[in-house]
Design a protein around this motif. Structure first.
Motif, PDB file in Angstrom:
ATOM      1  N   ILE A  22      11.398  -2.598   5.780  1.00 46.89           N
ATOM      2  CA  ILE A  22      10.382  -1.556   5.562  1.00 46.89           C
ATOM      3  C   ILE A  22       9.255  -1.704   6.576  1.00 46.89           C
ATOM      4  N   LEU A  23       8.805  -2.948   6.794  1.00 48.93           N
ATOM      5  CA  LEU A  23       7.718  -3.150   7.749  1.00 48.93           C
ATOM      6  C   LEU A  23       8.137  -2.782   9.166  1.00 48.93           C
ATOM      7  N   SER A  24       9.427  -2.936   9.464  1.00 51.53           N
ATOM      8  CA  SER A  24       9.843  -2.644  10.836  1.00 51.53           C
ATOM      9  C   SER A  24       9.916  -1.144  11.094  1.00 51.53           C
ATOM     10  N   VAL A  25      10.092  -0.346  10.051  1.00 50.19           N
ATOM     11  CA  VAL A  25      10.063   1.109  10.266  1.00 50.19           C
ATOM     12  C   VAL A  25       8.691   1.702   9.971  1.00 50.19           C
ATOM     13  N   ALA A  74       4.432   1.009   0.362  1.00 47.25           N
ATOM     14  CA  ALA A  74       5.856   1.283   0.127  1.00 47.25           C
ATOM     15  C   ALA A  74       6.547   0.035  -0.394  1.00 47.25           C
ATOM     16  N   ILE A  75       6.201  -1.127   0.176  1.00 51.52           N
ATOM     17  CA  ILE A  75       6.816  -2.370  -0.288  1.00 51.52           C
ATOM     18  C   ILE A  75       6.491  -2.617  -1.754  1.00 51.52           C
ATOM     19  N   PHE A  76       5.226  -2.417  -2.127  1.00 42.36           N
ATOM     20  CA  PHE A  76       4.851  -2.662  -3.519  1.00 42.36           C
ATOM     21  C   PHE A  76       5.567  -1.683  -4.453  1.00 42.36           C
ATOM     22  N   TYR A 101       8.255   6.865  -1.048  1.00 44.70           N
ATOM     23  CA  TYR A 101       7.184   5.998  -0.553  1.00 44.70           C
ATOM     24  C   TYR A 101       7.479   5.476   0.847  1.00 44.70           C
ATOM     25  N   VAL A 102       8.740   5.059   1.049  1.00 41.12           N
ATOM     26  CA  VAL A 102       9.093   4.529   2.366  1.00 41.12           C
ATOM     27  C   VAL A 102       8.984   5.632   3.418  1.00 41.12           C
ATOM     28  N   ALA A 103       9.458   6.825   3.059  1.00 42.24           N
ATOM     29  CA  ALA A 103       9.384   7.947   4.010  1.00 42.24           C
ATOM     30  C   ALA A 103       7.939   8.238   4.382  1.00 42.24           C
ATOM     31  N   LEU A 104       7.061   8.264   3.368  1.00 41.66           N
ATOM     32  CA  LEU A 104       5.641   8.521   3.635  1.00 41.66           C
ATOM     33  C   LEU A 104       5.055   7.432   4.527  1.00 41.66           C
TER      34      LEU A 104
END
Lengths: 422, 387
Positions: free
Chosen positions: A180-183, A190-192, B58-61
């Motif tokens: 996630i951090l790399s994108v 988002a991680i949380f 969330y990841v997309a945002l």
């Protein structure tokens, strides 16, 4: 012997994992599998946060290092104390599932907390504390559930299955976080959130599908577990000995981070490879947990457990030999992973087999408090010794300490065996 | 927390029976009660699906918000209403002050370059405000940094890509905030400086340990030629002298370089050895350093070169850092009016005032111990004063 239709625990299961053991099959109860996958999901969740927490606190929230140190301390030590208490509560209420669910629930809620709370410092520290509290609460009742869902002769392999799944989660979590951090370079929220989702799924798995062990028909006539029952824990044959041996061996154990640092100092590899060390160790642990659990069921769990620490001693030796070869690097990590596979689940299985069922949660809680406290002492002590005499010498001192404890353990076990035979 | 305890032995719902077909004799938790007749598998499935959707969202945002997307760094586009104050970024705005290598030294401060930490607006991206009006609307550039410093048309940006294996680097950027050179680093960024004439840069990273509070932290400090991007050396390879004698220890750690305005070959830095910290004065020309003083961390030399602002570790097991001023002529220390625990390398606004970040905002405080601290830039960190 592997199959007893009369056993209600076995009849209870729909699906089961079948594992070859010698010529016969070992049945792993659905509860154990479910708890394993519950741990897998929960470990993905907690390790995701665990790996990025230093980065998040220091670089995103810009916490002062002193504050960070305090939080880190809470994180490492916070879980230790409540373990025994939660084990007792779960015994008293005869509801390990409920108590474990409270623990899993607390940790899940904290993931949302990280999303919302970024300041003040006290709130953050409280959040980390509650998260670890959840971890402390769930461990003992969960292990009690595993043991109560399993036939005594299969405890080793049952815990092996659980620990293998648990470790798989511990490996997937950091990978997912870094992915996630790399994108998304600032994607902490988002991680949380992803972490919370995994925790929620784990919790749902537990609440919806895991079942408390069956109770005898005369449920209400059975007295509630009291503090006095717990006090007699130590009289359970062999338990006091295992408690002492477990705690003493923990104090002589160098924590992984220190071992990895020592390895780094020895071989001078790039620090960015550091996370890889955890992964290699975890893979070895995961692969060996089930076979070693099975072997422990056959040859005895005490020899397997003590043997694990002999393997650990060899890991220290491998660290101390000045070769600087890639071979040494791999060997040390394999030994470390094997040590985990031979001790972590095996200790829980060993203690479960010694504890009466009505105080099993309490006993497992006391045991994990003792070993956890031992490890904490070991880490603090190691830090002090390192500062005084250097990293290499500190490992050497711990090697000597470990060998001494092992020799004393072996002598004690022989004496006990001799007494038992007499 | 609903925690069903087995009470009866009767199957309570047909839906549940489908979930665990062979479970008749043992337990029947009061599931029907709180699931309202839904099958546990359906409930679990719904939770999993909802979790996947929320996670993906969330990841997309986060990906869309990410400033370093695709590693592309573009020229800053000043926000509407704000005049283009980005140093040297704009030739179309007459009002823009364009600092150059010529306007070096202890001149008047023109802009403040800093790390913006407004959470909803270009978080972690480098921003610029006029020094005369630091509370004015900030121009947010497109580069994101964990630490930034800038002087005389050249800037250094320490950052990281947190992949499966973290990738740390220093980007040297020009006055248009375009990265020119990327230098790989070995660990997490902690301090960055550019000499007032823009000639040299310094980057400190943690090689292991994540903070200065970790007893066993280890740092690496690189000196960089800002024009070519070449690394001039690691401070640990320089020769250190104490009381005229050469001094060398295995455990040397250097960090927090600050360059003299009068001669950028002269710098100051912190040295740690044997659990104590020292102030060293170095010379890039002779690749040497000498110990001047004790208990000095993250020094920052004043524009006139007479004083050092630094953080001094207080007494006690968990001592606090106190911003302190050291007079280099008399070696007398004066604690500044900021009494909170501050972990930052101070930056001189002029010869009388220092700036520093507390983790959320940038503050100013008189450099002589008088007065009180006051907010300088809200939601900002890592200030660099452009002269």
């Amino acid at each position: 012997m592997s199959y007893q239709i009369e056993n209600t625990r076995q009849a209870a299961g729909g699906t089961r994992w079948l594992t070859r053991r010698g010529g016969t099959r070992v049945r792993i109860q659905p509860n154990v599998i479910l708890l394993g996958f519950n741990s897998l999901l929960t470990d993905i969740s907690s390790e995701m946060v665990n790996t990025v927490l230093p980065l998040y606190l220091l670089f995103a929230l810009r916490l002062a290092p002193v504050q960070f140190g305090l939080i880190d301390g809470l994180y490492q030590g916070g879980a230790v104390l409540v373990r025994a208490a939660s084990g007792f509560v779960s015994d008293r209420r005869r509801d390990p599932k409920g108590v474990a669910a409270v623990g899993y629930g607390l940790s899940a809620v904290c993931k949302i907390g990280f999303l919302v709370i970024t300041t003040p410092f006290a709130a953050l520290a409280g959040l980390v504390m509650v998260d670890r509290l959840g971890k402390g609460i769930r461990t003992a009742p969960r292990d009690a559930l595993i043991s109560q869902s399993t036939e005594p002769e299969n405890l080793g392999i049952a815990f092996g299955v659980h620990r293998a799944l648990d470790t798989a989660g511990a490996m997937i979590g950091p990978l997912l976080a870094f992915l996630i951090l790399s994108v998304a370079s600032q994607g902490y929220d988002a991680i949380f959130m992803v972490s919370f989702c995994f925790a929620l799924c784990g919790l749902a798995l537990l609440i919806l599908f895991v079942r408390n062990p069956p109770e005898p028909n005369d449920e209400d006539s059975r007295p509630k577990v009291t503090g006095r029952d717990v006090a007699t824990l130590l009289k359970a044959p062999g338990f006091a000995g295992i408690l002492g041996i477990g705690a003493a061996l923990s104090v002589a154990t160098v924590s992984d981070s220190f071992l990895y640092l020592s390895l780094q100092e020895q071989l001078q590899f790039n620090m960015s490879l550091f996370p890889l060390l955890y992964v290699v160790t975890a893979v070895v642990f995961m692969v060996l947990a089930i076979p070693f659990g099975r072997v422990a069921d056959r040859i005895g769990r005490t020899p397997m457990f003590v043997g694990g620490y002999v393997v650990l001693a060899f890991a220290y030796v491998s660290l101390l030999v000045p070769t600087a070869l890639p071979f040494q690097f791999v060997l040390t990590l394999i030994l470390l992973g094997a040590y985990y596979a031979m001790t972590d689940g095996v200790l829980a299985a060993l203690a479960s087999s010694l504890l009466p069922e009505n105080v099993r949660g309490s006993g497992l809680g006391v045991l994990s408090t003792a070993t956890g406290a031992g490890r904490l002492v070991a880490s603090v002590l190691f830090g002090v010794i390192w500062t005084a005499v250097g990293l290499h010498a500190a490992v050497a001192i711990y090697l000597v300490g470990l060998v001494v404890v092992l020799v004393v353990t072996a002598l004690l076990l022989r004496t006990r065996q001799a007494l038992a035979n007499a | 927390m609903p925690s069903p305890r087995p009470k009866s032995k009767r199957q309570s719902s047909p839906a549940k029976a489908s979930a665990t077909p062979a479970s008749k004799p043992v337990t029947s938790p009061r599931r029907a009660g709180f699931l309202g007749g839904w099958s546990p598998i359906a409930v679990f499935g719904a939770i999993v699906v909802a979790s996947i959707i929320v996670s993906a969202l969330y990841v997309a945002l986060a990906v869309l918000r990410s400033p370093n997307r695709g590693g592309q760094l573009a020229l800053a586009s000043p926000t509407a209403g704000a005049s283009a104050q980005v140093p040297g970024a704009s030739s179309q705005t007459a009002a823009a002050v364009t600092p150059s290598a010529a306007s070096q030294g202890a001149g008047q401060a023109t802009e403040i370059v800093f790390q913006n930490v407004q959470r909803d607006n270009g978080y972690a991206q480098v921003a610029v405000v006029p020094a005369s009006d630091p509370s004015a609307a900030r121009d947010i550039t497109d580069i994101a940094c964990e630490r930034v410093h800038y002087a005389a048309g050249r800037g250094i940006c320490l950052n990281a890509d947190y992949g499966v294996i973290a990738n740390y680097y220093a980007d040297l950027f020009d006055s248009s905030f375009r990265p020119v050179t990327r230098i790989p680093l070995e660990g997490a960024p902690t301090r960055a400086r550019v000499s007032p004439d823009g000639r040299y840069g310094a980057a400190t990273t943690f090689v292991y340990g994540h903070s200065y509070a970790d007893i066993n932290f280890s740092t690496a400090t690189l000196l960089i030629d800002m024009a070519s991007g070449n690394i001039l050396g690691n401070l640990e390879d320089f020769t250190t002298y104490r009381d005229g004698q050469q001094w060398r220890e295995q455990d040397f750690n250097f960090w927090g370089v600050t360059f003299s305005s009068a001669d950028s070959n002269i710098f100051y830095a912190s040295l740690r050895s044997g659990g104590l910290t020292y102030l060293v004065k170095g010379d890039i020309g002779t690749r040497s350093m000498q110990v001047l003083h004790q208990n000095v961390e993250c020094p920052s030399v004043s524009p006139d070169g007479t004083r050092i602002a630094y953080k001094k570790l207080g007494e006690g097991l968990v001592g606090q850092w106190r911003l302190t001023m050291l007079d280099l002529a008399t070696m007398t220390e004066t604690p500044l009016a900021e009494t909170r625990n501050i972990d930052d390398q101070a930056e001189w606004l002029d010869d009388h005032t220092v700036l520093y970040g507390d983790g959320e905002n940038i503050y100013q405080v008189p450099a002589d111990g008088s007065g009180t601290p006051s907010m300088f830039i809200a939601d900002g960190l890592s200030p660099a004063v452009v002269r």
